[in-house]
Design an enzyme around this catalytic site. Structure first.
Site, mmCIF file in Angstrom:
data_model
loop_
_atom_site.group_PDB
_atom_site.id
_atom_site.type_symbol
_atom_site.label_atom_id
_atom_site.label_comp_id
_atom_site.label_asym_id
_atom_site.label_seq_id
_atom_site.Cartn_x
_atom_site.Cartn_y
_atom_site.Cartn_z
ATOM 1 N N HIS A 132 15.797 22.847 33.586
ATOM 2 C CA HIS A 132 16.593 22.053 32.673
ATOM 3 C C HIS A 132 17.819 22.229 32.932
ATOM 4 O O HIS A 132 18.714 22.627 31.855
ATOM 5 C CB HIS A 132 16.021 22.477 31.205
ATOM 6 C CG HIS A 132 16.335 21.450 30.154
ATOM 7 N ND1 HIS A 132 17.565 21.037 30.035
ATOM 8 C CD2 HIS A 132 15.727 21.124 29.175
ATOM 9 C CE1 HIS A 132 17.718 20.035 28.859
ATOM 10 N NE2 HIS A 132 16.204 20.423 28.465
ATOM 11 N N GLU A 169 17.401 17.158 35.391
ATOM 12 C CA GLU A 169 16.432 18.136 35.532
ATOM 13 C C GLU A 169 15.277 17.730 36.936
ATOM 14 O O GLU A 169 14.856 16.741 36.759
ATOM 15 C CB GLU A 169 15.742 18.103 34.369
ATOM 16 C CG GLU A 169 16.641 18.259 33.090
ATOM 17 C CD GLU A 169 16.064 18.226 31.680
ATOM 18 O OE1 GLU A 169 14.868 18.693 31.655
ATOM 19 O OE2 GLU A 169 16.746 17.649 30.761
#
Length: 340
Positions: A215, A313
């Protein structure tokens, strides 16, 4: 992994190192050339002294005190680039170019007291992405990881510092996800380029399914000036429209720009996309194993910081991976800064 695009090779000083490594893990089997190694025994004592005795490599790998005393490993390349990885959450917290310019972003509301996952850098999502049967994004980002090995590759003039950290099932993880596993994560500096390898091993006696993602928060000049290249014409799930049952939409050809909140999941995305940060520079992201790309900006839901970062991501989120006992799943990433 395919060679980095020509514009990256020209724009990043790491481009003088030709050829992609076969594996970024800190293992003598990774490369057919000599490396400098520290001990490969797993350490559970996270004191900096113990970690440095067992794993430090002068000039390349050092264990330091991070924010609020959290133990971290600092990788330093001969070119001047550096990276810091916190053992809490296994999170890459900093990646700096040789100029000292920071590439990653840490939100001002980030906590470093282990009360919640660190909001910034490159947090993990494992074994779940997003909401679901367990806590948001799974448990990997709010547990302490163990050091497995460190190394510094003789290249032959420069040393590529590397650390491998490991997360294993325990009573806490089995209470919410009753499976035996090992997650090995290695982080390497190849010149100014950041490389990672992700390995999930099923160490139990029954299959399991999981999702995984990095992330990553990247610093931008202003989100309104930023753009993502490489996703034009692709279908995506629009989680801004409906987080529970996101509709499938198709992105127009061209670059993805920002004029409001974005939470888009691109399935089977290209192996390379780029984030333009708004000042003529870009970040190239390459991936193998991870098949999806997720782009997120909270916009004014985070008024104090949304203008300063964009999350792009690397993920395996839409279709979970199923692993049989003793099987392994691998994914790799390469990140490089270039001048557009």
């Amino acid at each position: 992994m395919p060679a980095m695009s020509a514009r990256v090779a020209r724009g990043a000083s790491a481009g003088r190192h030709s050829g992609a490594r076969q594996s970024s893990r800190c293992s003598p089997l990774s490369l057919g050339r000599s490396r400098v190694y520290a001990s490969s025994e797993t350490v559970t004592d996270d004191s900096l002294a113990a970690l440095n005795i067992k794993y430090a490599i002068p000039g390349s790998v050092e264990f330091v005190e991070g924010r609020e005393g959290l133990p971290a490993v600092k990788l330093t390349h001969a070119c001047g680039a550096s990276a810091e990885v916190y053992l809490f959450g296994g999170c890459v917290m900093s990646w700096k170019q040789a100029t000292g310019d920071e590439v990653l972003y840490v939100r001002p509301d980030a906590k470093f007291d282990k009360s919640k996952p660190i909001s910034g850098g490159m947090p993990h999502c494992f074994p779940q992405f997003g909401p679901g049967e367990m806590q948001q994004h799974g448990f990997a980002r709010n547990l302490d990881w163990e050091v497995s090995s460190t190394s510094a590759d003789v290249n032959p003039d420069d040393k590529d510092p590397c650390v491998e950290i490991t997360l294993r099932d325990n009573e806490y993880t089995r209470a919410m996800w009753d499976h035996a596993f090992e997650l090995h994560y290695s982080i390497t500096l190849h010149g100014e380029e950041l490389q990672t390898e992700y390995r999930v091993i099923n160490t139990g006696d029954k299959p399991f399914s999981f999702q995984a993602a990095l992330h990553s928060y990247f610093e931008v000049v202003n989100i309104k000036l930023a753009a993502v290249e490489g996703l034009g014409g692709m279908k995506y799930l629009d989680k801004v429209a409906d987080a529970e049952n996101p509709p499938t939409k198709e992105m127009p050809n061209g670059t993805l720009t920002f004029a409001g909140p974005v939470d888009s999941v691109f399935e089977n995305s290209p192996s390379e996309v780029s984030l333009l940060v708004g000042n003529g520079a870009g970040i190239a992201l390459q991936q193998t194993g991870f098949t999806d790309t997720i782009v997120w900006t909270p916009w004014e839901d985070m008024p104090d910081c949304y203008e300063s970062f964009c999350c792009v991501e690397n993920a395996k989120a839409v279709k979970p991976v199923t692993l049989d006992p003793n099987d392994t799943w691998n994914a790799t990433t390469r990140f490089a800064v270039y001048t557009a």
